[in-house]
Scaffold this active site. Sequence first.
Site, PDB file in Angstrom:
ATOM      1  N   HIS A 144      11.996 -15.172  10.790  1.00 40.39           N
ATOM      2  CA  HIS A 144      12.124 -16.139  11.362  1.00 40.39           C
ATOM      3  C   HIS A 144      10.581 -16.410  11.874  1.00 40.39           C
ATOM      4  O   HIS A 144       9.679 -16.249  11.613  1.00 40.39           O
ATOM      5  CB  HIS A 144      12.428 -15.645  12.665  1.00 40.39           C
ATOM      6  CG  HIS A 144      14.279 -14.501  13.026  1.00 40.39           C
ATOM      7  ND1 HIS A 144      14.988 -15.528  12.352  1.00 40.39           N
ATOM      8  CD2 HIS A 144      14.339 -13.153  12.621  1.00 40.39           C
ATOM      9  CE1 HIS A 144      15.772 -14.953  12.169  1.00 40.39           C
ATOM     10  NE2 HIS A 144      15.303 -13.554  12.425  1.00 40.39           N
ATOM     11  N   ARG A 182      -2.613   2.493   6.807  1.00 39.02           N
ATOM     12  CA  ARG A 182      -3.890   2.848   6.248  1.00 39.02           C
ATOM     13  C   ARG A 182      -4.547   3.210   4.601  1.00 39.02           C
ATOM     14  O   ARG A 182      -3.528   4.339   4.761  1.00 39.02           O
ATOM     15  CB  ARG A 182      -5.076   3.101   7.267  1.00 39.02           C
ATOM     16  CG  ARG A 182      -4.773   4.749   7.363  1.00 39.02           C
ATOM     17  CD  ARG A 182      -5.882   5.056   8.748  1.00 39.02           C
ATOM     18  NE  ARG A 182      -5.456   6.641   9.241  1.00 39.02           N
ATOM     19  CZ  ARG A 182      -4.480   7.611  10.208  1.00 39.02           C
ATOM     20  NH1 ARG A 182      -3.029   6.416  10.047  1.00 39.02           N
ATOM     21  NH2 ARG A 182      -4.093   8.518   9.528  1.00 39.02           N
ATOM     22  N   LYS A 242      -6.475   7.884   0.561  1.00 39.91           N
ATOM     23  CA  LYS A 242      -7.008   8.985  -0.247  1.00 39.91           C
ATOM     24  C   LYS A 242      -6.225   7.908  -1.650  1.00 39.91           C
ATOM     25  O   LYS A 242      -5.443   6.443  -1.268  1.00 39.91           O
ATOM     26  CB  LYS A 242      -7.079  10.163  -0.596  1.00 39.91           C
ATOM     27  CG  LYS A 242      -5.466  10.238  -0.789  1.00 39.91           C
ATOM     28  CD  LYS A 242      -5.191  11.732  -1.265  1.00 39.91           C
ATOM     29  CE  LYS A 242      -5.351  12.334  -2.353  1.00 39.91           C
ATOM     30  NZ  LYS A 242      -5.389  14.264  -2.328  1.00 39.91           N
TER      31      LYS A 242
END
Length: 189
Positions: free
Chosen positions: A81, A150, A153
Site C-alpha cells: 500500500h 541477517r 554464512k
Amino acid sequence: MINKLLFSYIMKLNKKKFGSVGDNSVIPLSMKNIQNPSNIFIGKYVKFGSDMVIYATINSKVIIKDGSIFAPRCKIFTSNHNYDSFDLQSIPYDHINLVEDVVIGEGCWIGDSVIILPGVTIGKGAIVGSGCVVSKDVPNYAVVVGNPMRIVKYRDSSTFDKLLLEEKFNINKNNNKKKFVRRLGKNSD
C-alpha cells in the site's frame, strides 16, 4: 490406478493457470491463495509446501527459478500500500498499490512461514530460515535467518554450482529413501 490418473489430471489443470511451469514442478492442490497466476513463472523441479500465498498483480511478476523448494506457509507479495508519498490521499494508506517483481534464484530453500516482500531478489543457492521476513535482496549462496533478516554464512559455491549444472535437484518422491543422520556436536553423547 484411477486415483493416480485423477491426480495427474488435476495437477495439469492446476499448472495451466500459471504464466509457465517447468517440468517436474509440484504445485499442491492446497495452493488456493494465488493472485494473478498468469504473472507467476515457475521453473523446473520447484516444490511448494502447503498453504502457500503468492500475490502477483497485473503489473508485477513472481519468477521462481529451477530447483527451489518452499516449506509450508510461505508468503510472496509483489505489492504494498502507498502510505508515504507527497500525494497521499487518505490514511493510513490510499488506493494506490506500489508494485515490484520478486525473483527467486535457482536452488533456493525457503523455510517455513517465510514472508517475501515486493522488489526482493533471492540469489542463487540461498537458504532462508523459518520465519524470516525478507525485505531486501539476499546474495547468492547466503544463509539468512531472523527478523530482521541477517546473513549467518555462505554455502560452498563450487559444490552448489557443480550440482546445479548436473541438475541434481531434490526431487525425492519416495520419503522411504530419506536418510536421518545424527550430527556430532554440542548435544551428542
